[in-house]
Design an enzyme around this catalytic site. Structure first.
Site, PDB file in Angstrom:
ATOM      1  N   SER A  30     -14.400 -61.589   0.604  1.00  0.00           N
ATOM      2  CA  SER A  30     -14.412 -61.824  -0.849  1.00  0.00           C
ATOM      3  C   SER A  30     -13.238 -61.121  -1.501  1.00  0.00           C
ATOM      4  CB  SER A  30     -15.669 -61.231  -1.486  1.00  0.00           C
ATOM      5  OG  SER A  30     -16.811 -61.669  -0.864  1.00  0.00           O
ATOM      6  N   HIS A  62     -13.985 -66.948  -2.547  1.00  0.00           N
ATOM      7  CA  HIS A  62     -13.669 -67.297  -1.170  1.00  0.00           C
ATOM      8  C   HIS A  62     -12.809 -68.547  -1.187  1.00  0.00           C
ATOM      9  CE1 HIS A  62     -16.277 -64.604   1.182  1.00  0.00           C
ATOM     10  NE2 HIS A  62     -16.881 -64.505   0.031  1.00  0.00           N
ATOM     11  N   HIS A  84     -21.800 -67.611   4.987  1.00  0.00           N
ATOM     12  CA  HIS A  84     -22.716 -66.461   4.981  1.00  0.00           C
ATOM     13  C   HIS A  84     -24.143 -66.901   5.282  1.00  0.00           C
ATOM     14  CE1 HIS A  84     -19.376 -65.452   2.247  1.00  0.00           C
ATOM     15  NE2 HIS A  84     -19.523 -64.218   2.709  1.00  0.00           N
ATOM     16  N   TYR A  86     -26.638 -65.851   3.643  1.00  0.00           N
ATOM     17  CA  TYR A  86     -27.358 -66.005   2.373  1.00  0.00           C
ATOM     18  C   TYR A  86     -27.151 -67.375   1.737  1.00  0.00           C
ATOM     19  CZ  TYR A  86     -22.921 -64.582   0.125  1.00  0.00           C
ATOM     20  OH  TYR A  86     -21.615 -64.490  -0.268  1.00  0.00           O
ATOM     21  N   GLU A  87     -26.166 -68.142   2.246  1.00  0.00           N
ATOM     22  CA  GLU A  87     -26.008 -69.516   1.759  1.00  0.00           C
ATOM     23  C   GLU A  87     -26.997 -70.448   2.458  1.00  0.00           C
ATOM     24  OE1 GLU A  87     -21.553 -70.517   1.128  1.00  0.00           O
ATOM     25  OE2 GLU A  87     -21.598 -68.850   2.530  1.00  0.00           O
ATOM     26  N   ALA A 114     -15.560 -57.300   1.544  1.00  0.00           N
ATOM     27  CA  ALA A 114     -15.778 -56.428   0.387  1.00  0.00           C
ATOM     28  C   ALA A 114     -17.081 -55.693   0.651  1.00  0.00           C
ATOM     29  CB  ALA A 114     -15.894 -57.260  -0.879  1.00  0.00           C
ATOM     30  N   MET A 209     -22.471 -57.979   3.299  1.00  0.00           N
ATOM     31  CA  MET A 209     -23.277 -59.162   3.633  1.00  0.00           C
ATOM     32  C   MET A 209     -22.566 -60.102   4.599  1.00  0.00           C
ATOM     33  SD  MET A 209     -24.472 -60.027  -0.250  1.00  0.00           S
ATOM     34  CE  MET A 209     -24.809 -58.693  -1.406  1.00  0.00           C
ATOM     35  N   SER A 210     -21.670 -59.566   5.398  1.00  0.00           N
ATOM     36  CA  SER A 210     -20.919 -60.442   6.311  1.00  0.00           C
ATOM     37  C   SER A 210     -20.557 -59.654   7.573  1.00  0.00           C
ATOM     38  CB  SER A 210     -19.649 -60.954   5.621  1.00  0.00           C
ATOM     39  OG  SER A 210     -18.751 -59.891   5.393  1.00  0.00           O
ATOM     40  N   ASN A 233     -17.182 -51.235  -4.919  1.00  0.00           N
ATOM     41  CA  ASN A 233     -18.129 -50.530  -5.811  1.00  0.00           C
ATOM     42  C   ASN A 233     -18.803 -49.425  -5.026  1.00  0.00           C
ATOM     43  OD1 ASN A 233     -19.411 -53.148  -4.598  1.00  0.00           O
ATOM     44  ND2 ASN A 233     -21.128 -51.729  -4.902  1.00  0.00           N
ATOM     45  N   HIS A 244     -21.427 -58.769  -9.692  1.00  0.00           N
ATOM     46  CA  HIS A 244     -20.658 -59.547  -8.704  1.00  0.00           C
ATOM     47  C   HIS A 244     -19.241 -59.835  -9.193  1.00  0.00           C
ATOM     48  CE1 HIS A 244     -19.761 -62.224  -5.430  1.00  0.00           C
ATOM     49  NE2 HIS A 244     -19.629 -63.262  -6.231  1.00  0.00           N
TER      50      HIS A 244
HETATM   51  N1  HPA Z   1     -23.750 -54.140  -1.183  1.00  0.00           N
HETATM   52  C1  HPA Z   1     -23.687 -55.205  -0.357  1.00  0.00           C
HETATM   53  N2  HPA Z   1     -22.635 -56.008  -0.299  1.00  0.00           N
HETATM   54  C2  HPA Z   1     -21.599 -55.748  -1.099  1.00  0.00           C
HETATM   55  C3  HPA Z   1     -21.600 -54.656  -1.991  1.00  0.00           C
HETATM   56  C4  HPA Z   1     -22.738 -53.815  -2.040  1.00  0.00           C
HETATM   57  O1  HPA Z   1     -22.810 -52.834  -2.792  1.00  0.00           O
HETATM   58  N3  HPA Z   1     -20.414 -54.685  -2.649  1.00  0.00           N
HETATM   59  C5  HPA Z   1     -19.729 -55.750  -2.165  1.00  0.00           C
HETATM   60  N4  HPA Z   1     -20.436 -56.401  -1.236  1.00  0.00           N
END
Ligand code: HPA
Length: 269
Positions: A30, A62, A84, A86-87, A114, A209-210, A233, A244
């Site tokens: 991302s 993406h 992903h 989650y998709e 990310a 998440m990847s 973050n 997001h």
């Molecule tokens: N958690 C999970 N996935 C992420 C985060 C997070 O804080 N930041 C960017 N992708």
């Protein structure tokens, strides 16, 4: 043979026909796509959708191309998007493009993403080399009927999943480059503060998440794997809230430092 492996053979042939063979593959996570032209010189590209096993990209931030590039004197295939869990995609779809890249030549795979940071001293904008992972997705790309090759080859050793050779070589060139353990979760919701505390106790430095399934799939096919997280973050509970769009904006803002890490990894590949 399982359908997903036939699809890999077929799509790898398509990829090779369109862009040729590459010794290194890079997956951009991302917000990494804006850094593409900092990596090197583009030779050609095709939409990832050219491969019948790759679903249309569905996540803002993406891209969706396979880009052939000359990076640090290596023919490098850069995938500017990924699928992903989650998709709603199965693990075999999530790892499909990486399997195709390896089937048409890649012996080193560099995975970027990310991530949220569990370490206050590694805040937004910090690139972190992945030292090891916690696969907390509850699945594996090696579930299913037996993959082609030697019987039992799916019981792959992950003792050196993120290649020590590549990590040592990169950190020798970039001594300030931090490393950490990446926890891969299904998402798409960000974690709760309690989950982050649990991840901390499990030894995670980063949450995302990847990456974890692609790393397993790449190692299974014998590639050397490297991973880099760009911290977008601080993890939940360490910051007031996570948004997001701010996550994407944070990775888009990142300076040449993140591209330098990838170029260095390709150089030592
Ligand atoms: N958690 C999970 N996935 C992420 C985060 C997070 O804080 N930041 C960017 N992708």
């Amino acid at each position: 043979m399982d359908h997903c492996w036939e699809l890999v053979e077929r799509d790898a042939a398509v990829l090779e026909d369109r862009l040729g063979r590459h010794e290194v593959a890079v997956v951009l996570g991302s917000g990494w796509a804006p850094h593409l032209d900092r990596l090197g010189d583009e030779i050609g590209r095709c939409p990832l959708g050219t491969l019948s096993g790759v679903p249309a990209p569905g996540v803002p931030g993406h891209g969706g191309d396979a880009v052939s590039m000359e990076v640090a004197a290596h023919r490098t295939l850069v995938l500017t998007g990924r699928s992903h869990l989650y998709e709603g995609h199965p693990a075999s779809t999530v790892v499909h493009a990486v399997r195709c890249a390896i089937t048409c030549g890649a012996r080193v795979v560099i995975l970027t993403n990310a991530a949220g940071s569990l370490r206050a001293e590694a805040g937004p904008g910090t690139p972190v080399l992945i030292r090891d992972q916690l696969n907390l997705t509850g699945t594996s790309p090696l579930i299913g009927s037996e993959p082609p090759g030697e019987p039992g080859n799916r019981f792959v050793d992950l003792s050196d999943l993120y290649s020590r050779r590549l990590r040592d070589a990169a950190q020798a060139r970039l001594p300030e480059l931090r490393d950490g353990v990446y926890a891969g979760l299904v998402g798409p919701q960000y974690e709760t503060p309690a989950e982050v505390e649990a991840l901390d106790r499990l030894g995670a430095d980063l949450a995302g998440m990847s990456t974890v399934l692609e790393a397993i799939a790449a190692r299974h096919l014998g590639a050397e794997v490297a991973g880099v997280s760009l911290v977008t973050n601080l993890a939940a509970g360490m910051t007031d809230s996570i948004d997001h769009h701010q996550v994407l904006a944070a990775s888009g803002r990142a300076d040449d430092g993140v591209a330098r890490v990838i170029r260095t990894l390709v150089d030592v590949a």
